[in-house]
Design a protein around this motif. Structure first.
Motif, PDB file in Angstrom:
ATOM      1  N   PRO A 246      66.167  76.390  26.618  1.00 39.67           N
ATOM      2  CA  PRO A 246      66.343  78.004  26.692  1.00 39.67           C
ATOM      3  C   PRO A 246      66.139  78.870  25.382  1.00 39.67           C
ATOM      4  O   PRO A 246      65.644  80.013  25.592  1.00 39.67           O
ATOM      5  CB  PRO A 246      67.466  78.514  27.333  1.00 39.67           C
ATOM      6  CG  PRO A 246      68.177  77.190  27.999  1.00 39.67           C
ATOM      7  CD  PRO A 246      67.656  76.210  27.115  1.00 39.67           C
ATOM      8  N   ARG A 247      66.427  78.144  24.275  1.00 41.85           N
ATOM      9  CA  ARG A 247      66.291  78.997  22.946  1.00 41.85           C
ATOM     10  C   ARG A 247      65.589  77.889  21.991  1.00 41.85           C
ATOM     11  O   ARG A 247      65.788  76.599  22.063  1.00 41.85           O
ATOM     12  CB  ARG A 247      67.444  79.298  22.424  1.00 41.85           C
ATOM     13  CG  ARG A 247      68.079  80.478  23.314  1.00 41.85           C
ATOM     14  CD  ARG A 247      69.384  80.690  22.802  1.00 41.85           C
ATOM     15  NE  ARG A 247      70.375  81.821  23.730  1.00 41.85           N
ATOM     16  CZ  ARG A 247      70.304  81.713  24.970  1.00 41.85           C
ATOM     17  NH1 ARG A 247      69.933  80.622  25.620  1.00 41.85           N
ATOM     18  NH2 ARG A 247      70.991  82.660  25.619  1.00 41.85           N
ATOM     19  N   MET A 248      64.712  78.539  21.306  1.00 41.50           N
ATOM     20  CA  MET A 248      64.050  77.641  20.180  1.00 41.50           C
ATOM     21  C   MET A 248      64.290  78.172  18.895  1.00 41.50           C
ATOM     22  O   MET A 248      64.578  79.199  18.520  1.00 41.50           O
ATOM     23  CB  MET A 248      62.503  77.905  20.213  1.00 41.50           C
ATOM     24  CG  MET A 248      61.507  77.517  19.486  1.00 41.50           C
ATOM     25  SD  MET A 248      59.865  78.007  19.773  1.00 41.50           S
ATOM     26  CE  MET A 248      59.485  76.789  20.889  1.00 41.50           C
ATOM     27  N   PRO A 249      64.417  76.941  17.893  1.00 48.05           N
ATOM     28  CA  PRO A 249      64.775  77.519  16.257  1.00 48.05           C
ATOM     29  C   PRO A 249      63.807  78.590  15.953  1.00 48.05           C
ATOM     30  O   PRO A 249      62.764  78.663  16.136  1.00 48.05           O
ATOM     31  CB  PRO A 249      64.660  76.132  15.742  1.00 48.05           C
ATOM     32  CG  PRO A 249      65.025  75.019  16.617  1.00 48.05           C
ATOM     33  CD  PRO A 249      64.287  75.628  18.034  1.00 48.05           C
ATOM     34  N   GLU A 250      64.496  79.618  15.535  1.00 50.21           N
ATOM     35  CA  GLU A 250      63.671  80.818  14.938  1.00 50.21           C
ATOM     36  C   GLU A 250      62.454  80.278  13.944  1.00 50.21           C
ATOM     37  O   GLU A 250      61.266  80.873  13.965  1.00 50.21           O
ATOM     38  CB  GLU A 250      64.433  81.752  14.012  1.00 50.21           C
ATOM     39  CG  GLU A 250      65.036  82.834  15.164  1.00 50.21           C
ATOM     40  CD  GLU A 250      63.896  83.504  15.974  1.00 50.21           C
ATOM     41  OE1 GLU A 250      63.077  83.824  15.580  1.00 50.21           O
ATOM     42  OE2 GLU A 250      64.454  83.505  17.275  1.00 50.21           O
ATOM     43  N   GLU A 251      62.527  79.384  13.148  1.00 49.30           N
ATOM     44  CA  GLU A 251      61.581  78.817  12.196  1.00 49.30           C
ATOM     45  C   GLU A 251      60.542  78.343  12.945  1.00 49.30           C
ATOM     46  O   GLU A 251      59.421  78.244  12.635  1.00 49.30           O
ATOM     47  CB  GLU A 251      62.103  77.994  11.171  1.00 49.30           C
ATOM     48  CG  GLU A 251      62.855  76.690  11.367  1.00 49.30           C
ATOM     49  CD  GLU A 251      64.180  76.878  11.967  1.00 49.30           C
ATOM     50  OE1 GLU A 251      64.693  75.596  12.117  1.00 49.30           O
ATOM     51  OE2 GLU A 251      64.955  77.843  12.062  1.00 49.30           O
ATOM     52  N   VAL A 252      60.765  77.664  13.878  1.00 46.29           N
ATOM     53  CA  VAL A 252      59.630  76.931  14.760  1.00 46.29           C
ATOM     54  C   VAL A 252      58.951  77.887  15.460  1.00 46.29           C
ATOM     55  O   VAL A 252      57.542  77.861  15.635  1.00 46.29           O
ATOM     56  CB  VAL A 252      60.259  75.895  15.846  1.00 46.29           C
ATOM     57  CG1 VAL A 252      59.252  75.263  16.842  1.00 46.29           C
ATOM     58  CG2 VAL A 252      61.006  74.639  14.994  1.00 46.29           C
ATOM     59  N   LYS A 253      59.558  78.752  16.181  1.00 46.89           N
ATOM     60  CA  LYS A 253      58.922  80.143  17.030  1.00 46.89           C
ATOM     61  C   LYS A 253      58.242  80.873  15.833  1.00 46.89           C
ATOM     62  O   LYS A 253      56.805  81.000  16.190  1.00 46.89           O
ATOM     63  CB  LYS A 253      60.288  81.136  17.518  1.00 46.89           C
ATOM     64  CG  LYS A 253      59.658  81.923  18.361  1.00 46.89           C
ATOM     65  CD  LYS A 253      60.818  82.942  18.782  1.00 46.89           C
ATOM     66  CE  LYS A 253      60.305  84.124  19.232  1.00 46.89           C
ATOM     67  NZ  LYS A 253      61.521  84.892  19.864  1.00 46.89           N
ATOM     68  N   ARG A 254      58.514  81.081  14.652  1.00 46.59           N
ATOM     69  CA  ARG A 254      57.487  81.924  13.626  1.00 46.59           C
ATOM     70  C   ARG A 254      56.389  81.293  13.399  1.00 46.59           C
ATOM     71  O   ARG A 254      55.333  81.911  13.137  1.00 46.59           O
ATOM     72  CB  ARG A 254      58.513  82.355  12.448  1.00 46.59           C
ATOM     73  CG  ARG A 254      59.345  83.519  12.568  1.00 46.59           C
ATOM     74  CD  ARG A 254      60.092  84.060  11.343  1.00 46.59           C
ATOM     75  NE  ARG A 254      60.568  83.099  10.666  1.00 46.59           N
ATOM     76  CZ  ARG A 254      62.124  82.807  10.744  1.00 46.59           C
ATOM     77  NH1 ARG A 254      62.629  83.514  11.504  1.00 46.59           N
ATOM     78  NH2 ARG A 254      62.622  81.868   9.778  1.00 46.59           N
ATOM     79  N   ARG A 255      56.603  79.945  13.119  1.00 46.47           N
ATOM     80  CA  ARG A 255      55.530  79.059  12.511  1.00 46.47           C
ATOM     81  C   ARG A 255      54.321  79.059  13.800  1.00 46.47           C
ATOM     82  O   ARG A 255      53.100  79.061  13.572  1.00 46.47           O
ATOM     83  CB  ARG A 255      55.857  77.704  12.374  1.00 46.47           C
ATOM     84  CG  ARG A 255      54.653  76.784  11.917  1.00 46.47           C
ATOM     85  CD  ARG A 255      55.334  75.348  11.631  1.00 46.47           C
ATOM     86  NE  ARG A 255      56.275  74.683  12.528  1.00 46.47           N
ATOM     87  CZ  ARG A 255      55.793  73.959  13.559  1.00 46.47           C
ATOM     88  NH1 ARG A 255      54.486  73.911  13.855  1.00 46.47           N
ATOM     89  NH2 ARG A 255      56.627  73.469  14.213  1.00 46.47           N
ATOM     90  N   LEU A 256      54.928  78.888  14.977  1.00 44.26           N
ATOM     91  CA  LEU A 256      54.000  78.614  16.098  1.00 44.26           C
ATOM     92  C   LEU A 256      53.291  80.159  16.604  1.00 44.26           C
ATOM     93  O   LEU A 256      52.202  79.983  16.800  1.00 44.26           O
ATOM     94  CB  LEU A 256      54.523  78.197  17.520  1.00 44.26           C
ATOM     95  CG  LEU A 256      55.143  76.844  17.235  1.00 44.26           C
ATOM     96  CD1 LEU A 256      56.015  76.407  18.613  1.00 44.26           C
ATOM     97  CD2 LEU A 256      54.007  75.697  17.330  1.00 44.26           C
ATOM     98  N   LEU A 257      54.108  81.132  16.328  1.00 44.08           N
ATOM     99  CA  LEU A 257      53.549  82.405  16.528  1.00 44.08           C
ATOM    100  C   LEU A 257      52.434  82.742  15.584  1.00 44.08           C
ATOM    101  O   LEU A 257      51.611  83.595  15.880  1.00 44.08           O
ATOM    102  CB  LEU A 257      54.423  83.500  16.748  1.00 44.08           C
ATOM    103  CG  LEU A 257      55.393  83.196  18.068  1.00 44.08           C
ATOM    104  CD1 LEU A 257      56.492  84.684  18.055  1.00 44.08           C
ATOM    105  CD2 LEU A 257      54.308  83.450  19.492  1.00 44.08           C
ATOM    106  N   ALA A 258      52.768  82.331  14.016  1.00 43.00           N
ATOM    107  CA  ALA A 258      51.716  82.489  13.171  1.00 43.00           C
ATOM    108  C   ALA A 258      50.449  81.813  13.424  1.00 43.00           C
ATOM    109  O   ALA A 258      49.196  82.420  13.301  1.00 43.00           O
ATOM    110  CB  ALA A 258      52.375  82.132  11.708  1.00 43.00           C
ATOM    111  N   LYS A 259      50.446  80.782  14.367  1.00 41.91           N
ATOM    112  CA  LYS A 259      49.299  79.673  14.536  1.00 41.91           C
ATOM    113  C   LYS A 259      48.604  80.677  15.377  1.00 41.91           C
ATOM    114  O   LYS A 259      47.322  80.793  15.478  1.00 41.91           O
ATOM    115  CB  LYS A 259      49.634  78.510  14.779  1.00 41.91           C
ATOM    116  CG  LYS A 259      48.472  77.737  15.384  1.00 41.91           C
ATOM    117  CD  LYS A 259      48.623  76.287  15.487  1.00 41.91           C
ATOM    118  CE  LYS A 259      47.489  75.481  15.998  1.00 41.91           C
ATOM    119  NZ  LYS A 259      47.521  74.167  16.237  1.00 41.91           N
TER     120      LYS A 259
END
Length: 182
Positions: free
Chosen positions: A146-159
């Motif tokens: 239900p939650r994703m590590p913020e650094e992974v989320k930021r990296r994916l959204l940047a892509k």
């Protein structure tokens, strides 16, 4: 019955539109070496572009399982705080070309299919995925938790931003422990 050129043009345009709905957007490449059996199970929506069919929903999950005909059964579920009830949609998906390419066509009603393009996937553990529809107006970031590590989320959204998905239309999906068992 005689078919006029106008009716023929409308029919051909409709066919092209329906066939185009399963295509990937330009420069969005589906993942290769895809393994559907590893993808099966429940995924949590972390971020999405909001559309009428999901508007106002929280606790959204997508659960995938194999169908007897070789396709994939899809159950999307979300909670509507306004209605104070769970909404669910059942669909079916089939590979567009090959089962080792993350490009499927999915239908939730009748003979109408839309693209389901897995363009980013944690191939090591299958813990996150980014999905596009037939255009950049459809985007989902999914996670096995239900939650994703913020650094992974930021990296994916940047892509996703670099690939041209509109960031101003994204919704962070509220997830908690309320999700009912399938």
């Amino acid at each position: 019955m005689k078919i006029t050129n106008g009716i023929k043009a409308i029919f051909l345009a409709g066919c092209a539109l329906l066939m185009g709905c399963t295509s990937a957007p330009k420069n969005i490449d589906p993942v290769t070496e895809f393994q559907v059996k590893r993808y099966l199970g429940t995924w949590y929506e972390i971020v999405r572009q909001d559309h009428a069919f999901e508007e106002g929903l929280s606790e959204v999950t997508a659960t995938y399982s194999m169908r007897d005909d070789g396709g994939v059964a899809v159950v999307n579920r979300g909670y509507s705080a306004e209605d104070k009830k769970w909404r669910e949609a059942e669909g079916r998906a089939y590979f567009v070309n090959s089962s080792d390419v993350g490009h499927l066509k999915v239908s939730f009603f009748g003979p109408f299919y839309g693209a389901y393009v897995i363009f980013e996937l944690d191939k090591k553990d299958y813990q996150y995925a980014m999905i596009s529809g037939p255009s950049r107006d459809y985007f989902w970031l999914l996670s096995r938790t239900p939650r994703m590590p913020e650094e992974v989320k930021r990296r994916l959204l940047a892509k996703a931003k670099a690939l041209g998905f509109p960031m101003d239309k994204l919704v962070n999906v509220v997830q908690s422990s309320k999700v009912p068992a399938s």
